[in-house]
Design an enzyme around this catalytic site. Sequence first.
Site, PDB file in Angstrom:
ATOM      1  N   HIS A 359       0.799  -1.230   0.000  1.00  0.00           N
ATOM      2  CA  HIS A 359       0.000   0.000   0.000  1.00  0.00           C
ATOM      3  C   HIS A 359       0.826   1.271   0.000  1.00  0.00           C
ATOM      4  O   HIS A 359       0.268   2.353   0.165  1.00  0.00           O
ATOM      5  CB  HIS A 359      -0.919   0.051   1.215  1.00  0.00           C
ATOM      6  CG  HIS A 359      -2.004  -0.965   1.204  1.00  0.00           C
ATOM      7  ND1 HIS A 359      -3.248  -0.718   0.690  1.00  0.00           N
ATOM      8  CD2 HIS A 359      -2.026  -2.244   1.613  1.00  0.00           C
ATOM      9  CE1 HIS A 359      -3.999  -1.794   0.804  1.00  0.00           C
ATOM     10  NE2 HIS A 359      -3.271  -2.744   1.363  1.00  0.00           N
ATOM     11  N   LYS A 560      -8.143  14.025   4.966  1.00  0.00           N
ATOM     12  CA  LYS A 560      -7.299  12.824   4.939  1.00  0.00           C
ATOM     13  C   LYS A 560      -6.256  12.994   6.033  1.00  0.00           C
ATOM     14  O   LYS A 560      -6.151  14.067   6.625  1.00  0.00           O
ATOM     15  CB  LYS A 560      -6.624  12.695   3.576  1.00  0.00           C
ATOM     16  CG  LYS A 560      -5.958  14.011   3.092  1.00  0.00           C
ATOM     17  CD  LYS A 560      -5.321  13.872   1.721  1.00  0.00           C
ATOM     18  CE  LYS A 560      -6.298  14.024   0.586  1.00  0.00           C
ATOM     19  NZ  LYS A 560      -6.382  12.907  -0.303  1.00  0.00           N
ATOM     20  N   ARG A 561      -5.490  11.927   6.308  1.00  0.00           N
ATOM     21  CA  ARG A 561      -4.426  12.085   7.289  1.00  0.00           C
ATOM     22  C   ARG A 561      -3.495  13.224   6.872  1.00  0.00           C
ATOM     23  O   ARG A 561      -3.308  13.484   5.686  1.00  0.00           O
ATOM     24  CB  ARG A 561      -3.625  10.780   7.407  1.00  0.00           C
ATOM     25  CG  ARG A 561      -4.358   9.695   8.157  1.00  0.00           C
ATOM     26  CD  ARG A 561      -4.641  10.114   9.585  1.00  0.00           C
ATOM     27  NE  ARG A 561      -3.432  10.092  10.362  1.00  0.00           N
ATOM     28  CZ  ARG A 561      -3.117   9.167  11.268  1.00  0.00           C
ATOM     29  NH1 ARG A 561      -3.971   8.193  11.541  1.00  0.00           N
ATOM     30  NH2 ARG A 561      -1.986   9.225  11.935  1.00  0.00           N
ATOM     31  N   LYS A 566       1.125  14.402   1.194  1.00  0.00           N
ATOM     32  CA  LYS A 566      -0.230  14.750   0.762  1.00  0.00           C
ATOM     33  C   LYS A 566      -0.359  16.258   0.525  1.00  0.00           C
ATOM     34  O   LYS A 566      -1.328  16.742  -0.015  1.00  0.00           O
ATOM     35  CB  LYS A 566      -1.261  14.275   1.786  1.00  0.00           C
ATOM     36  CG  LYS A 566      -1.331  12.743   1.914  1.00  0.00           C
ATOM     37  CD  LYS A 566      -2.349  12.317   2.951  1.00  0.00           C
ATOM     38  CE  LYS A 566      -2.315  10.832   3.258  1.00  0.00           C
ATOM     39  NZ  LYS A 566      -3.025  10.025   2.244  1.00  0.00           N
ATOM     40  N   THR A 668      -8.414   6.878  -1.794  1.00  0.00           N
ATOM     41  CA  THR A 668      -9.784   6.394  -1.945  1.00  0.00           C
ATOM     42  C   THR A 668     -10.759   7.526  -1.621  1.00  0.00           C
ATOM     43  O   THR A 668     -11.905   7.514  -2.095  1.00  0.00           O
ATOM     44  CB  THR A 668     -10.063   5.193  -1.013  1.00  0.00           C
ATOM     45  OG1 THR A 668      -9.498   5.468   0.268  1.00  0.00           O
ATOM     46  CG2 THR A 668      -9.459   3.925  -1.570  1.00  0.00           C
ATOM     47  N   LYS A 672     -14.493   8.758  -3.219  1.00  0.00           N
ATOM     48  CA  LYS A 672     -15.703   9.066  -2.434  1.00  0.00           C
ATOM     49  C   LYS A 672     -16.220  10.450  -2.780  1.00  0.00           C
ATOM     50  O   LYS A 672     -17.424  10.660  -2.963  1.00  0.00           O
ATOM     51  CB  LYS A 672     -15.383   9.007  -0.930  1.00  0.00           C
ATOM     52  CG  LYS A 672     -15.100   7.599  -0.444  1.00  0.00           C
ATOM     53  CD  LYS A 672     -14.454   7.588   0.940  1.00  0.00           C
ATOM     54  CE  LYS A 672     -13.736   6.262   1.139  1.00  0.00           C
ATOM     55  NZ  LYS A 672     -12.704   6.283   2.177  1.00  0.00           N
TER      56      LYS A 672
HETATM   57  C1  NBG Z   1      -2.482   3.774   2.002  1.00  0.00           C
HETATM   58  C2  NBG Z   1      -2.094   4.681   0.837  1.00  0.00           C
HETATM   59  C3  NBG Z   1      -3.310   5.167   0.088  1.00  0.00           C
HETATM   60  C4  NBG Z   1      -4.183   3.994  -0.315  1.00  0.00           C
HETATM   61  C5  NBG Z   1      -4.508   3.153   0.916  1.00  0.00           C
HETATM   62  C6  NBG Z   1      -5.314   1.934   0.576  1.00  0.00           C
HETATM   63  C7  NBG Z   1      -1.010   2.987   3.816  1.00  0.00           C
HETATM   64  C8  NBG Z   1       0.244   2.291   4.162  1.00  0.00           C
HETATM   65  N1  NBG Z   1      -1.271   3.177   2.524  1.00  0.00           N
HETATM   66  O1  NBG Z   1      -2.922   5.861  -1.064  1.00  0.00           O
HETATM   67  O2  NBG Z   1      -1.345   5.755   1.327  1.00  0.00           O
HETATM   68  O3  NBG Z   1      -5.362   4.425  -0.917  1.00  0.00           O
HETATM   69  O4  NBG Z   1      -3.315   2.717   1.541  1.00  0.00           O
HETATM   70  O5  NBG Z   1      -4.681   1.168  -0.380  1.00  0.00           O
HETATM   71  O6  NBG Z   1      -1.756   3.351   4.689  1.00  0.00           O
END
Ligand code: NBG
Length: 852
Positions: A359, A560-561, A566, A668, A672
């Site tokens: 991920h 988002k975080r 980001k 994601t 949304k």
């Molecule tokens: C996160 C990514 C996102 C991705 C999500 C789900 C982690 C390690 N990765 O870009 O930063 O959408 O995983 O796949 O949290």
Amino acid sequence: MDHQLEEQAENIVKKVRHYLITQMGRDPKKAFPWEIFQAISLTLRERVMVNWAATIRTMNESKERRLYYLSMEYLPGRMLVNNISNLRVHPLLKKVLEKLGYDYNQILSLESDPGLGNGGLGRLASCFLDSLATQNLPALAYGLRYQYGIFEQQIWEGVQIEKPDCWLLNENPWEMRNDNYAKIVKFAGLTRKKLNMHQETVLDLHDFEEVRALPFDFPIIGYSESELFNVLSLRLWSTKESPHNFHLQRYNAGQIGPAAENTALTDVLYPNDNHETGKRIRLKQEFLLVSASLQDILERHIENFGDFHNLADKVRIQINDTHPALVIPEMIRLLTHRFSLSWQKAFEMTQEVVGFTNHTILSEALERWNKERLACLLPRQYWVIEKINQKLCEHVRKKYPQDEEKVQRMSIIENGQIRMANLAIYGSHKINGVARLHGEILKTRIFKDFYEMYPEKFTHITNGITQRHWLWHCNAYLSEFINARIGKKWLTDFSQIENLRDFASDEPSQIEFLEIKRKNKERLINFLKEHNQQRNLMGQHIATSFDKIDLDSLFSMQVKRIHEYKRQLMNALQLIMLYFELLENPDAIAVKRTAVIAGKAAAGYFTAKYVIQLFHCLARKINNDPAIQDKLKIIFVENYCVTRAEKIIPAADLSEQISTAGMEASGTGNMKLTINGALTIGTEDGANIEMREAIKEPWWPFSFGSSADELAHLQRQDSYNPWDIYSQDSKIKRALDALKDGTFAQTESEEEAFGALFDTLMMGYGGQKADRYFVLYDLKSYYETERKVEKLYQNKSAWAETAIHNIAQMGRFSSDGSIHEYANKIWGIDPLPVDLKILREVQQVYEESTLR
Ligand code: NBG
């Protein structure tokens, strides 16, 4: 119909009263709202239990291959509302509560949001479970039941304070404690060699530490138009409720902390997103999940089939990132040791069974464990890892005899560290990225050597989201709008959403769409009035007015975080530039803007915390400056979580997806926001690229910034210098200077914070390059693209038309589609709907057992 609803509601009211009396000893006329919540949940649960039992029996009797999904994180959102939604009993329950004399929304909002994850990775897991259940796939999911989920974020005069999230304060009606399936997990100890029946060495363990993992099962309800729906289990392990996990001897020796270490093992979720710290307790948590789940999986298999000859045929295990990657050595160990398979056979079986999803490419998020630490806590598993590594290195040497550097790069154990990604790639049959670009980067950059050697293992499956949760459930107005035009098939077949295209240029549809957006903004602002009052330095609420927020202003959302890649900081700088432009000429910009930002920062991530502080100070200054005539408002929403996302996302006009190209694996939130009718301003990153391709020109007008290749090139050349931009672009210079000259800082702490942000951009820190995420490099094109946004927003009809086109082209971003792809490409599993005969049998037993 009405009559039927009335009758059903009356029956449920009776059941609810029954539970109030029998479970809570409560006079139904005097029940507390929380008791009503409990009783409603218990009533609804009865309906779920029948299908749950029938689904489990269907799976056991069918002997089909099954998927086991292992994840350290899940973010399901509130369970009662989600279940009401998937059971399609929303109008019914409203009626029930009306009859009982309680407010529907009030009762539902009593439940806390289980924060068992950090961000995208955890929410993806929950979307996947919804799709697995809805598509009737035979599956079971495992995770940990953290006592405290992700912290509750409070902002005290701009500073993030972390408060414990006690989601389990009250009894949870949606979890089933299952003592019969508790497992013992072993840590540390001394090893003793012995031979198995193949004359291969295996290790016995003695003087180890035992921890009991107790499972709690949560139902995952598949959506269906009929009573035939599957219910899957999410099994979460806890070490909390097992008194023997407490170490009395240590306690007696005065070691209070260590005495409770194992009881407290599943107490807290590590609150890091895209960052791993190599902490000992985290390693224990990961192994707890792996060991308990694997025992469970193997026991199920034996129960069904008697032995392991067909294990590789019947079992698939998917690991959500490397966090559960210890499943690989542990499975080999169990098969060779406890079940006496040969090493070679056990290794091959494991490889065939396990699939690994990566991920992230951020190096700070790739797990590495200190070799000594792992060897000490898990001596037998370490020994297996060494053996796996020997095998891998031999392989590489054989194929590339002259290339010792390659061996080093690929080795699982290197420099005293165990690289979990290398273990996961070697030990599994498929590894997938989560969007096309991400998959490419895995192959061409971070796992290049592995790709060269095992090209057939690598693939990508683009992430998706469940439209049932993220459109139907969270945006009732827009869902009705869609249903009225194209029917309801999109709920289970999101490709149907394409039919909405026919309404994009239809004027009445555009007007209605805009009205819906406005209503959702109003709903958000009302929610914020109640739940987002600011706090002073002491954490006390201070009256905050939202009266000046114009519902016709452009609502831009970056939710988002908080993470440097980001680039929330780029958003902040863009807002500062806009503010200065408005100061010079309040009419410079034709549309008003409301910028909404939300997200948590990891507790020790100072740069991220400074960014939050900056938004707070921007809001303090800009929102109250009469000179700009309310043209710009900034709102930081505290404590971003699934429940808050459900309120924020439907209200968005503009979705800010501005990460440094190549860094956001997929994203994601981008999906949304789009299905809720927002347009995207975004970089060519993660799934944005595929969304652009699906939505197509001219309906994707706000793409900007450098490409991943361009930035990789800059990095290789080492030719980027942010000072060039600073000295050449006066607008950017002015915004940056404002971080240092006290325009926004009022206190010493604020000055320090913004000074530090300036330094990360201009000087670099901690050995890192200045502006390593290319904020200034992309800022100009970002700023200019935001002006294009405003231009289009002035033309309401064109805006609505574009937004409807965006929604209509999102069919391929449903998690139903992603799961379908996983099922075909990686797992090889087929749908297995609950067997009608079995369901009828269980129903009958249930009916007979219900005393009148
Ligand atoms: C996160 C990514 C996102 C991705 C999500 C789900 C982690 C390690 N990765 O870009 O930063 O959408 O995983 O796949 O949290």
